[in-house]
Design a protein around this motif. Structure first.
Motif, short mmCIF file in Angstrom:
data_model
loop_
_atom_site.label_atom_id
_atom_site.label_comp_id
_atom_site.label_asym_id
_atom_site.label_seq_id
_atom_site.Cartn_x
_atom_site.Cartn_y
_atom_site.Cartn_z
N THR A 357 0.82 -1.21 0.00
CA THR A 357 0.00 0.00 0.00
C THR A 357 0.86 1.27 0.00
OG1 THR A 357 -0.12 -0.04 2.43
CG2 THR A 357 -1.90 -1.13 1.24
N ASN A 358 2.17 1.12 -0.28
CA ASN A 358 2.99 2.35 -0.32
C ASN A 358 2.71 3.15 -1.58
OD1 ASN A 358 4.43 1.22 -2.43
ND2 ASN A 358 6.09 0.48 -1.11
N GLU A 359 3.35 4.32 -1.68
CA GLU A 359 3.01 5.22 -2.77
C GLU A 359 3.16 4.55 -4.13
OE1 GLU A 359 5.09 9.02 -2.89
OE2 GLU A 359 4.49 9.24 -4.98
N GLU A 360 4.30 3.87 -4.29
CA GLU A 360 4.57 3.22 -5.57
C GLU A 360 3.47 2.21 -5.92
OE1 GLU A 360 7.95 0.35 -7.44
OE2 GLU A 360 8.34 1.26 -5.49
N MET A 371 -8.97 3.10 -10.16
CA MET A 371 -9.45 3.52 -8.84
C MET A 371 -8.52 4.58 -8.28
SD MET A 371 -11.99 1.47 -8.45
CE MET A 371 -12.43 1.25 -6.74
N PRO A 372 -9.05 5.50 -7.47
CA PRO A 372 -8.17 6.49 -6.86
C PRO A 372 -7.22 5.85 -5.86
CG PRO A 372 -10.41 6.71 -6.03
CD PRO A 372 -10.46 5.70 -7.13
N PRO A 373 -5.98 6.36 -5.76
CA PRO A 373 -5.00 5.76 -4.84
C PRO A 373 -5.33 6.09 -3.39
CG PRO A 373 -4.08 7.71 -5.87
CD PRO A 373 -5.42 7.48 -6.52
N ALA A 374 -4.75 5.32 -2.45
CA ALA A 374 -5.05 5.52 -1.04
C ALA A 374 -3.99 6.36 -0.35
CB ALA A 374 -5.18 4.16 -0.35
N GLN A 375 -2.91 6.69 -1.05
CA GLN A 375 -1.86 7.54 -0.48
C GLN A 375 -2.04 8.96 -0.98
OE1 GLN A 375 1.31 6.92 1.17
NE2 GLN A 375 1.00 4.74 1.62
N LYS A 376 -1.99 9.91 -0.03
CA LYS A 376 -2.19 11.30 -0.42
C LYS A 376 -1.16 11.73 -1.47
CE LYS A 376 -4.02 12.65 4.07
NZ LYS A 376 -3.55 13.05 5.41
N GLU A 380 -0.54 13.61 -5.95
CA GLU A 380 0.33 14.66 -6.50
C GLU A 380 1.20 14.10 -7.61
OE1 GLU A 380 -0.54 17.51 -5.49
OE2 GLU A 380 -1.81 16.58 -3.95
N THR A 381 1.70 12.89 -7.38
CA THR A 381 2.59 12.29 -8.37
C THR A 381 1.86 11.99 -9.69
OG1 THR A 381 3.55 11.20 -6.46
CG2 THR A 381 4.38 10.54 -8.63
N MET A 382 0.60 11.51 -9.55
CA MET A 382 -0.14 11.16 -10.76
C MET A 382 -0.77 12.42 -11.35
SD MET A 382 -1.94 7.60 -9.57
CE MET A 382 -2.52 7.11 -11.19
N GLU A 383 -0.24 12.83 -12.47
CA GLU A 383 -0.64 14.14 -13.01
C GLU A 383 -2.10 14.23 -13.36
OE1 GLU A 383 2.06 15.09 -16.15
OE2 GLU A 383 3.71 15.24 -14.71
N LYS A 384 -2.69 13.11 -13.77
CA LYS A 384 -4.07 13.21 -14.24
C LYS A 384 -5.02 13.72 -13.15
CE LYS A 384 -6.04 8.66 -13.33
NZ LYS A 384 -6.72 7.48 -13.86
N PHE A 385 -4.62 13.50 -11.88
CA PHE A 385 -5.52 13.93 -10.80
C PHE A 385 -5.46 15.43 -10.53
CE2 PHE A 385 -5.45 9.38 -9.75
CZ PHE A 385 -6.82 9.17 -9.65
#
Lengths: 450, 327
Positions: A357-360, A371-376, A380-385
């Motif tokens: 469940t880490n960022e990577e 699905m949206p990620p569970a790490q805040k 930020e890392t995923m530009e599409k969001f």
């Protein structure tokens, strides 16, 4: 003889065709869970899938790990992550077993059977709202002592909320889920309706009603609520925020009673709003599987997987936040991991959970499933969001996500709400149906009294 | 005879000759008995050896679970807590009478059985009569009517769910051709159970048709010839020759359909999940859901015990009625 073999061949063909269609049906039902299944295909091998790294013998800890299977891409992502974990940790070896999640009970049947036989794995995937019933029964164990506050704070709040029972943390998830108000851009333009591009602009119930009515025509519905998913978890996942938004609830804060909550005037008003939507004819209780994607509904309250299927269908689509009455809330919760009481190595098990469940990992799984990620930080890392339309989903997950109630009676409670929602959709008298369901849940709750 | 007597002599001579060893001869009969006993024992062992697979399977998969269900029906067995089972007396049984869902499921099951049993019996008989005629393509029809039986009930249920789809389903499209407006079928509380009944009759009738067909071919032809000579019409022949000739087979089919109908599970599970508004929830499905979805094995066991008693009662009543008719 020839005739007979021809006949047999014919029967075989029919059976095979039938088997294919049953598969596609299973897929569509898989989407009905709240657990964020992005069903692409069922082609992954169904048995136990050993990860490719062999045990070398000098490893001290062996961990059995159950993951649910909903789609090929998702399963592959898990297997890659587990391979990497085994390479990284010389002293731990993980055996992963992939179990089919058909959206119905296949996965939970496996857990139940293993539970009674005492064969549970060290770590297993559990659906968010079921965490508390496993925790209450002592099937899974709290992990607070193995996880520091800083690590905990990296997860979106709703994931910690769904994993917490009696102030102790039991589960961590890699993905969140949400329900967005999808819209068909062409149809909105045609009707001259402005979409809401952020939480601030979210539509109210009245706006949803009014605009849905405007866009309902003889051969098209204004809104799709995916009633084709059946009467199950979907209705609670998608529908409960209507009650919360109106100041209602499904169960008391301390989880001891539903009387005065599930049947509170606010909850009943929310269900009556649903009833009105159906009575006005803006939504149907039996939509086709692709109603929204094919342009036969202007709006749709659907899960993240609808973004994928709408894109695949070449639809000109967008997303809006979940509509509200008083408070802005949105659905939340998905599959997460928990450490069972069967394990001899809780520390290594938690290590595995953190890895998965880490960022990577969350980015990888988010890419595979939509699905949206569970790490805040993953947002930020995923530009599409950070741009429309996905920015709306990000805002919703971080700002308005509301976990489903945490109670060991959840299996009965969710069915009670889903039945009430469905009764409202069919135009039944909401109050009397809800009253009946309250009796049912109250009986179940007695089981967990001290 | 002479030969006999002459041969008897040397025998007695022989006996006398062997007189010293008489005691050992006397010991022979008991030995034979022993041999018989051990032979009987061996035969019994062989018998039980052949019975063993059936007995073990029956024991493991029928008797033991039945006993366990009976025991659990008096407990609060919750699936997540298999180590924490306590005895609660008749609490589960007394809740059955308050359980609105149980009542609904019971009446749904009764409704299903009361319609399905006679309709399926009639359809099966009709099909058998049709096929018994020397029609062209007889083999084709027989195969066509029988093929639903060969298919898995799950597959059939899924196919019919597609056909019943209110918007894109085949049946509504056909109805549209003759000017009937689309029906909600499985999505309507009023039509769902009837839709399942139609599908179940279609699926099951082929099997009973084959049994009826065997029965029809067993009716001696001379009875029909005699009826012809008496100038009986086709209808009279059916009424007075065919039906009486099929009586025993019809009774057999009647009992098997009744029991099968009461065990209704797959169709609602696949097609409607017991909905809408519980209108297709059957007893067995309610028991399944209670035990596995809601984890209440104790209460599910109690309902299973009651269900067994209900089916048992029905079977006994049928047997008694049949015996009276025969008598």
């Amino acid at each position: 003889m020839k005739k007979l073999s021809l006949l047999l061949a014919g029967v075989l063909v029919v059976l095979m065709l039938a088997a294919c269609s049953s598969d596609s049906n299973a897929n569509s039902e898989g989407e009905s869970g709240s657990s964020g299944e992005n069903t692409t295909s069922d082609t992954v091998e169904t048995g136990s899938v050993e990860t490719s790294v062999e045990a070398t013998g000098d490893e001290e800890v062996m961990l059995d790990f159950w993951i649910h299977q909903t789609g090929e891409d998702e399963t592959n992502a898990y297997i890659e992550l587990i391979d990497a974990f085994n390479k990284e940790h010389e002293d731990i070896h993980v055996n992963a077993e992939v179990i089919i999640d058909d959206g119905a009970s296949a996965y939970s049947d496996s857990i139940n059977a293993a539970l009674v036989a005492g064969n549970l794995p060290d770590v297993m995937a559990v659906d968010g709202p079921y965490v508390s019933s496993f925790a209450e029964a002592g099937v899974i164990q709290p992990i607070d002592e193995y996880i520091d506050e800083e690590t905990k704070s990296q997860y979106v709040d709703s994931i910690i909320q769904q994993g917490t029972y009696n102030d102790q943390l039991y589960s961590l998830g890699a993905m969140e889920a949400s329900v967005m108000l999808y819209y068909n851009k062409d149809l909105l333009d045609e009707a001259g309706i402005e979409p809401a591009d952020s939480i601030e602009e979210a539509w109210t119930w009245d706006e949803l009603m009014e605009n849905s009515k405007k866009m309902t025509t003889e051969d098209r519905y204004g809104l799709n609520l995916f009633m084709n998913y059946g009467v199950g978890e979907w209705l609670t996942f998608m529908g409960a925020p209507l009650a919360w938004s109106n100041g209602g609830a499904l169960i008391s804060e301390d989880g001891t009673t539903v009387d005065g909550y599930l049947n509170s005037p606010e909850t009943i008003e929310a269900l009556n709003y649903v009833k009105e939507l159906f009575a006005e004819g803006v939504v149907t209780d039996s939509p086709g599987e692709m109603q929204f994607e094919e342009g036969n509904a202007a709006l749709a309250l659907g899960g993240p997987w609808i973004a994928v299927s709408a894109e695949d269908a070449g639809l000109n689509w967008g997303m809006m936040p979940y509509p509200y009455k008083d408070e802005k809330v949105s659905p939340s919760g998905s599959m997460a991991y928990a450490v069972t009481n069967n394990t001899e190595n809780p520390e290594a098990a938690v290590e595995l959970m953190k890895w998965m469940t880490n960022e990577e990992a969350t980015i990888k799984i988010s890419k595979a499933t939509g699905m949206p990620p569970a790490q805040k930080s993953a947002f930020e890392t995923m530009e599409k969001f950070n741009e429309l339309p996905w920015s709306v989903m990000k805002e919703q997950v971080i700002q308005t996500a509301h976990a489903r109630p945490s109670t060991p009676a959840y299996p009965v409670l969710t069915d009670a709400f889903a039945q009430s929602f469905h009764a409202a959709a069919l135009g039944e008298d909401v109050e009397s149906v809800v009253e009946q369901q309250v009796q049912r849940v109250e009986r179940e709750l007695k089981r967990f009294e001290e | 005879m002479k030969g006999n007597s002459s041969s008897a002599k040397p025998l007695t001579d022989h006996d006398h000759y062997k007189a010293p060893s008489e005691p050992s001869i006397k010991k022979v009969p008991p030995k034979r008995k022993k041999r018989r006993r051990s032979q009987a024992f061996q035969e019994a062992v062989t018998g039980y050896f052949f019975l063993a697979p059936a007995l073990i399977l029956l024991g493991v998969f029928l008797l033991y679970p039945m006993g366990a269900a009976f025991y659990y029906s008096f407990t609060d067995f919750y699936i997540l807590k298999p180590d924490d089972i306590s005895f609660i007396g008749f609490e589960n049984f007394s809740y059955i009478w308050q359980d609105a869902q149980f009542r609904q499921a019971f009446w749904n099951t009764v409704y299903f059985s009361v319609i399905v049993v006679p309709v399926q019996l009639a359809v099966a008989l009709g099909l058998a009569l049709l096929i018994n005629k020397k029609l062209k393509f007889r083999v084709f029809f027989r195969t066509a009517f029988f093929s639903p039986v060969v298919m898995s009930l799950v597959v059939v249920s899924i196919l019919w769910t597609f056909m019943y789809n209110p918007n894109e389903g085949l049946i509504n499209q056909l109805l549209g051709l003759i000017g009937i407006s689309p029906q909600p079928f499985l999505t309507s509380p009023d039509q769902a159970m009837n839709s399942i009944i139609v599908m179940s009759v279609w699926q099951g009738a082929g099997f009973q048709m084959m049994i009826f067909l065997a029965g029809l071919q067993n009716i001696p032809n001379h009875l029909y010839e005699a009826a012809d000579i008496d100038g009986a019409s086709n209808w009279q022949k059916f009424l007075h020759v065919t039906l009486p000739g099929l009586k025993n087979i019809a009774l057999f089919i009647f009992i098997t359909i009744s029991i099968a109908a009461f065990k209704l599970l797959v169709q609602p599970m696949i097609m409607t999940q017991g909905g809408p508004l519980g209108s297709t929830k059957s007893l067995v499905y309610h028991i399944y859901e209670t035990g596995f979805n809601y984890r209440d094995v104790g209460y599910a066991s109690a309902m299973a015990v009651v269900f067994t008693l209900i089916v048992l009662t029905i079977t006994i009543i049928q047997r008694v009625l049949i015996r009276e008719e025969r008598g």
